[in-house]
Scaffold this motif. Structure first.
Motif, PDB file in Angstrom:
ATOM      1  N   ILE A 245       0.924  -1.156   0.007  1.00  0.00           N
ATOM      2  CA  ILE A 245       0.067   0.186   0.021  1.00  0.00           C
ATOM      3  C   ILE A 245       0.787   1.208   0.040  1.00  0.00           C
ATOM      4  CG2 ILE A 245      -1.758   1.430   1.147  1.00  0.00           C
ATOM      5  CD1 ILE A 245      -2.126  -1.283   2.947  1.00  0.00           C
ATOM      6  N   VAL A 246       0.826   2.068  -0.949  1.00  0.00           N
ATOM      7  CA  VAL A 246       1.768   3.373  -1.104  1.00  0.00           C
ATOM      8  C   VAL A 246       0.538   4.477  -0.814  1.00  0.00           C
ATOM      9  CG1 VAL A 246       3.105   4.774  -2.428  1.00  0.00           C
ATOM     10  CG2 VAL A 246       3.268   2.194  -2.814  1.00  0.00           C
ATOM     11  N   GLN A 247       0.779   5.040   0.328  1.00  0.00           N
ATOM     12  CA  GLN A 247      -0.058   6.301   0.730  1.00  0.00           C
ATOM     13  C   GLN A 247       0.526   7.442   0.609  1.00  0.00           C
ATOM     14  OE1 GLN A 247      -0.462   6.896   5.237  1.00  0.00           O
ATOM     15  NE2 GLN A 247      -2.513   7.709   4.869  1.00  0.00           N
ATOM     16  N   GLY A 248       0.309   8.198  -0.291  1.00  0.00           N
ATOM     17  CA  GLY A 248       0.851   9.564  -0.961  1.00  0.00           C
ATOM     18  C   GLY A 248       1.561   9.496  -2.177  1.00  0.00           C
ATOM     19  N   ILE A 249       1.038   9.721  -3.341  1.00  0.00           N
ATOM     20  CA  ILE A 249       1.869   9.299  -4.400  1.00  0.00           C
ATOM     21  C   ILE A 249       1.997  10.607  -5.058  1.00  0.00           C
ATOM     22  CG2 ILE A 249       1.148   7.172  -4.942  1.00  0.00           C
ATOM     23  CD1 ILE A 249      -1.448   8.044  -6.163  1.00  0.00           C
ATOM     24  N   GLY A 250       2.907  11.450  -4.334  1.00  0.00           N
ATOM     25  CA  GLY A 250       3.553  12.540  -4.920  1.00  0.00           C
ATOM     26  C   GLY A 250       4.757  12.282  -5.499  1.00  0.00           C
ATOM     27  N   HIS A 251       6.085  13.095  -5.241  1.00  0.00           N
ATOM     28  CA  HIS A 251       7.044  12.925  -5.963  1.00  0.00           C
ATOM     29  C   HIS A 251       7.752  11.597  -5.579  1.00  0.00           C
ATOM     30  CE1 HIS A 251       6.987  17.274  -6.428  1.00  0.00           C
ATOM     31  NE2 HIS A 251       7.612  17.369  -7.477  1.00  0.00           N
ATOM     32  N   VAL A 252       8.129  11.185  -4.221  1.00  0.00           N
ATOM     33  CA  VAL A 252       8.531  10.118  -4.046  1.00  0.00           C
ATOM     34  C   VAL A 252       7.683   8.929  -4.270  1.00  0.00           C
ATOM     35  CG1 VAL A 252       9.691   8.535  -2.192  1.00  0.00           C
ATOM     36  CG2 VAL A 252       9.921  11.216  -2.235  1.00  0.00           C
ATOM     37  N   GLY A 253       6.484   8.939  -3.749  1.00  0.00           N
ATOM     38  CA  GLY A 253       5.345   7.732  -3.819  1.00  0.00           C
ATOM     39  C   GLY A 253       5.397   7.300  -5.400  1.00  0.00           C
ATOM     40  N   GLU A 254       5.202   8.207  -6.221  1.00  0.00           N
ATOM     41  CA  GLU A 254       4.975   7.938  -7.725  1.00  0.00           C
ATOM     42  C   GLU A 254       6.262   7.161  -8.266  1.00  0.00           C
ATOM     43  OE1 GLU A 254       4.211  10.916 -10.661  1.00  0.00           O
ATOM     44  OE2 GLU A 254       4.641   9.304 -12.264  1.00  0.00           O
TER      45      GLU A 254
ATOM     46  N   ILE B 227      -4.783  11.930  -0.731  1.00  0.00           N
ATOM     47  CA  ILE B 227      -5.886  12.893  -0.620  1.00  0.00           C
ATOM     48  C   ILE B 227      -6.393  13.442  -1.844  1.00  0.00           C
ATOM     49  CG2 ILE B 227      -5.827  13.315   1.928  1.00  0.00           C
ATOM     50  CD1 ILE B 227      -4.251  15.542   1.069  1.00  0.00           C
ATOM     51  N   ASN B 228      -5.552  13.499  -2.775  1.00  0.00           N
ATOM     52  CA  ASN B 228      -5.827  13.936  -4.133  1.00  0.00           C
ATOM     53  C   ASN B 228      -6.342  13.100  -5.087  1.00  0.00           C
ATOM     54  OD1 ASN B 228      -5.626  14.895  -6.846  1.00  0.00           O
ATOM     55  ND2 ASN B 228      -3.635  16.168  -6.502  1.00  0.00           N
ATOM     56  N   GLU B 229      -7.857  12.796  -5.205  1.00  0.00           N
ATOM     57  CA  GLU B 229      -8.591  11.810  -5.727  1.00  0.00           C
ATOM     58  C   GLU B 229      -8.053  11.671  -7.333  1.00  0.00           C
ATOM     59  OE1 GLU B 229     -10.742   9.571  -4.365  1.00  0.00           O
ATOM     60  OE2 GLU B 229     -10.708  10.319  -2.664  1.00  0.00           O
ATOM     61  N   GLU B 230      -7.993  12.783  -8.110  1.00  0.00           N
ATOM     62  CA  GLU B 230      -7.620  12.859  -9.335  1.00  0.00           C
ATOM     63  C   GLU B 230      -6.044  12.023  -9.662  1.00  0.00           C
ATOM     64  OE1 GLU B 230      -7.995  16.927 -10.843  1.00  0.00           O
ATOM     65  OE2 GLU B 230      -6.733  16.434 -12.524  1.00  0.00           O
ATOM     66  N   ARG B 231      -5.389  12.428  -8.716  1.00  0.00           N
ATOM     67  CA  ARG B 231      -3.949  11.956  -8.956  1.00  0.00           C
ATOM     68  C   ARG B 231      -3.915  10.220  -8.570  1.00  0.00           C
ATOM     69  NH1 ARG B 231       1.111  12.904 -10.003  1.00  0.00           N
ATOM     70  NH2 ARG B 231       2.782  12.007  -9.084  1.00  0.00           N
ATOM     71  N   ILE B 232      -4.760   9.616  -7.780  1.00  0.00           N
ATOM     72  CA  ILE B 232      -4.801   8.380  -7.711  1.00  0.00           C
ATOM     73  C   ILE B 232      -5.163   7.699  -8.835  1.00  0.00           C
ATOM     74  CG2 ILE B 232      -5.938   6.421  -6.294  1.00  0.00           C
ATOM     75  CD1 ILE B 232      -6.819   8.377  -4.077  1.00  0.00           C
ATOM     76  N   GLY B 233      -6.112   8.258  -9.553  1.00  0.00           N
ATOM     77  CA  GLY B 233      -6.780   7.866 -11.026  1.00  0.00           C
ATOM     78  C   GLY B 233      -5.684   7.701 -11.837  1.00  0.00           C
ATOM     79  N   GLN B 234      -4.888   8.934 -12.013  1.00  0.00           N
ATOM     80  CA  GLN B 234      -3.749   8.925 -12.942  1.00  0.00           C
ATOM     81  C   GLN B 234      -2.603   7.871 -12.650  1.00  0.00           C
ATOM     82  OE1 GLN B 234      -2.276  12.969 -12.075  1.00  0.00           O
ATOM     83  NE2 GLN B 234      -3.926  13.820 -13.392  1.00  0.00           N
ATOM     84  N   ILE B 235      -2.100   7.968 -11.331  1.00  0.00           N
ATOM     85  CA  ILE B 235      -1.180   6.752 -11.123  1.00  0.00           C
ATOM     86  C   ILE B 235      -1.521   5.593 -11.236  1.00  0.00           C
ATOM     87  CG2 ILE B 235       0.434   6.250  -9.241  1.00  0.00           C
ATOM     88  CD1 ILE B 235       1.035   8.753 -10.284  1.00  0.00           C
ATOM     89  N   ALA B 236      -2.524   5.116 -10.884  1.00  0.00           N
ATOM     90  CA  ALA B 236      -3.027   3.707 -11.261  1.00  0.00           C
ATOM     91  C   ALA B 236      -3.082   3.297 -12.428  1.00  0.00           C
ATOM     92  CB  ALA B 236      -4.597   3.694 -10.527  1.00  0.00           C
ATOM     93  N   LYS B 237      -3.684   4.368 -13.376  1.00  0.00           N
ATOM     94  CA  LYS B 237      -3.702   3.827 -14.870  1.00  0.00           C
ATOM     95  C   LYS B 237      -2.201   3.744 -15.518  1.00  0.00           C
ATOM     96  CE  LYS B 237      -6.014   5.553 -18.992  1.00  0.00           C
ATOM     97  NZ  LYS B 237      -6.527   6.798 -19.652  1.00  0.00           N
ATOM     98  N   LYS B 238      -1.298   4.806 -15.123  1.00  0.00           N
ATOM     99  CA  LYS B 238      -0.108   4.818 -15.524  1.00  0.00           C
ATOM    100  C   LYS B 238       0.537   3.515 -15.355  1.00  0.00           C
ATOM    101  CE  LYS B 238       3.870   8.239 -15.810  1.00  0.00           C
ATOM    102  NZ  LYS B 238       4.232   9.551 -15.175  1.00  0.00           N
ATOM    103  N   TYR B 239       0.481   3.062 -14.106  1.00  0.00           N
ATOM    104  CA  TYR B 239       1.365   2.002 -13.548  1.00  0.00           C
ATOM    105  C   TYR B 239       0.715   0.634 -13.396  1.00  0.00           C
ATOM    106  CZ  TYR B 239       4.608   5.722 -12.955  1.00  0.00           C
ATOM    107  OH  TYR B 239       5.228   7.105 -13.125  1.00  0.00           O
ATOM    108  N   GLY B 240      -0.211   0.647 -13.810  1.00  0.00           N
ATOM    109  CA  GLY B 240      -1.261  -0.723 -13.390  1.00  0.00           C
ATOM    110  C   GLY B 240      -1.401  -0.948 -11.923  1.00  0.00           C
ATOM    111  N   ALA B 241      -1.691   0.113 -11.068  1.00  0.00           N
ATOM    112  CA  ALA B 241      -1.700  -0.147  -9.575  1.00  0.00           C
ATOM    113  C   ALA B 241      -3.307  -0.064  -9.377  1.00  0.00           C
ATOM    114  CB  ALA B 241      -1.144   1.167  -8.819  1.00  0.00           C
ATOM    115  N   GLN B 242      -3.566  -0.296  -8.094  1.00  0.00           N
ATOM    116  CA  GLN B 242      -4.846  -0.413  -8.099  1.00  0.00           C
ATOM    117  C   GLN B 242      -5.353   0.931  -7.107  1.00  0.00           C
ATOM    118  OE1 GLN B 242      -6.872  -4.204  -6.479  1.00  0.00           O
ATOM    119  NE2 GLN B 242      -8.514  -3.157  -5.223  1.00  0.00           N
ATOM    120  N   ALA B 243      -6.223   1.763  -7.571  1.00  0.00           N
ATOM    121  CA  ALA B 243      -6.737   2.659  -6.898  1.00  0.00           C
ATOM    122  C   ALA B 243      -7.535   2.448  -5.703  1.00  0.00           C
ATOM    123  CB  ALA B 243      -7.341   4.071  -7.640  1.00  0.00           C
TER     124      ALA B 243
END
Ligand code: NAD
Length: 361
Positions: free
Chosen positions: A184-193, A211-227
């Motif tokens: 579980i990666v909590q916080g997908i900012g500079h380091v998290g991503e 906490i940024n819902e939009e970012r969760i979706g972007q990162i999940a899609k880009k890397y195949g993670a589960q939001a």
């Protein structure tokens, strides 16, 4: 007659943390309100990030900077760097309140410390901000590569965290292979991503939250993670919890809920109370990789920039985080102490030894 201090007074807080100096910066023209804390300079001048955050109160900002700067003393000590611990916080919303003038004014406060403190980016600041600070003082790192700096330290920080996770897996399961493990990666900012990328490259299952819902979706899609929603992360049954947002997420409430066997992430000061929560994790059989040990990659990168940047040396020192973590886990086991106390013991010994060197002929 000695001046009496109240238990909550600023000076009693400095005494409790063992700080050397705290500078309050106030500039109504630019709206700058900042605090620079220098904890300990036994090993060398203080090095630490600048965080910009909309703190609920000035007391919260002071508490944060005192905790962060003390953590830097330990981080530099354990990473083998010749630097002391410092940190600074700017009170404000980085998306609305940040201007060139504000950052440059802040740079002038750092300049006036004459090299006692050198800074770098943290939550709410970036290489561009470091460039503004550089316009006023040399005592800043993490400036963009095109002006001679080493750039954003976050990818290196993420690499160190990744090494720390592997060291914990080795201890817990006998193998450091991430394939099939869940994180579980909590916080997908500079380091998290960057951490999500490294984990997915080794076929780990990743739950990404922010906490940024939009970012969760972007990162999940880009890397195949589960939001996953930030509110549900402690209900997830995963092998590893990687806190990569802000501190104090490990407390009595969350430890009681946690289902994972390993905690290893980049956030500074993850334990709300080192003694109490470090021991609670031992009692619950959860392996905690001390944050300041495994998130040292960024400061190693900044140190390297100060010493004449070498990418090879930076990567080597960051990869050493694997062995450093293994040694701490071993000490914790052999002395039956929490992993944070084991790390503190190693860091404090180095500082005490070097203090003796410096005080003798
Ligand atoms: P960042 O600002 O780029 O990212 C932080 C992320 O966490 C953001 O996406 C934010 O929306 C999210 N967040 C904030 N509060 C949250 C919450 N309560 N729950 C879930 N998500 C939340 O910061 P960063 O540079 O990636 O740093 C992350 C952590 O790692 C910080 O604690 C920082 O001090 C620490 N750290 C960073 C570095 C580095 O090189 N950047 C080095 C050492 C330690």
């Amino acid at each position: 007659m000695p001046v009496q201090t109240q238990p909550e007074s600023i000076f009693s807080q400095l005494d409790a943390f063992g700080h050397k100096k705290v500078v309050f910066c106030s500039d109504p023209d630019t709206g700058l309100k900042a605090i620079i804390a220098i904890h300990d300079t036994t090993l060398g001048p203080a090095l630490g990030g600048t965080r910009m955050w909309a703190y609920k109160s000035e007391a919260d900002a002071l508490n944060d900077v005192l905790r962060l700067s003390k953590g830097m003393t330990y981080k530099c000590a354990i990473a083998g760097l010749n630097m002391g611990g410092g940190y600074s916080v700017i009170i404000g919303d980085s998306r609305k309140d940040k201007t060139e003038a504000l950052m440059r004014k802040f740079g002038r406060y750092i300049k006036n410390l004459n090299g006692e403190f050198t800074t770098a980016e943290d939550v709410g600041t970036n290489p561009r901000d470091m460039e503004y600070i550089r316009m006023e003082t040399q005592h800043v790192t993490g400036v963009p590569e095109n002006i001679g700096g080493s750039g954003d330290p976050s990818p290196i920080t993420a690499l160190g965290v990744f090494m720390g996770i592997k060291a914990c897996l080795k201890e817990q399961f006998g193998s450091d292979n991430l394939a099939g493990r869940s994180v579980i990666v909590q916080g997908i900012g500079h380091v998290g991503e960057n951490l999500v990328r490294l984990l997915r490259d080794e076929n780990a299952k990743v739950y990404a939250s922010d906490i940024n819902e939009e970012r969760i979706g972007q990162i999940a899609k880009k890397y195949g993670a589960q939001a996953v929603s930030n509110n549900t992360i402690f209900d997830i049954d995963a092998d590893i919890y990687a806190p990569c947002a802000l501190g104090a997420t490990i407390n009595t409430q969350t430890i009681n809920k946690l289902k994972c066997g390993i905690i290893a992430g980049s956030a500074n000061n993850q334990l709300l109370d080192e003694e109490q929560h470090g021991q609670m994790l031992v009692d619950k059989g959860i392996l905690f990789a001390p944050d300041y040990v495994i998130n040292a990659g960024g400061i190693i990168n900044c140190y390297s920039e100060l010493m004449g940047f070498s990418k090879k040396r930076t990567l080597q020192l960051t990869e050493n985080i694997y062995e450093a973590t293994r040694n701490i886990l071993k000490l914790s086991k052999s002395e039956n102490i929490s992993t944070i106390n084991a790390a503190n013991k190693i860091a404090e010994k180095r500082i005490a030894d070097i203090r003796k060197v410096k005080s003798s002929y």
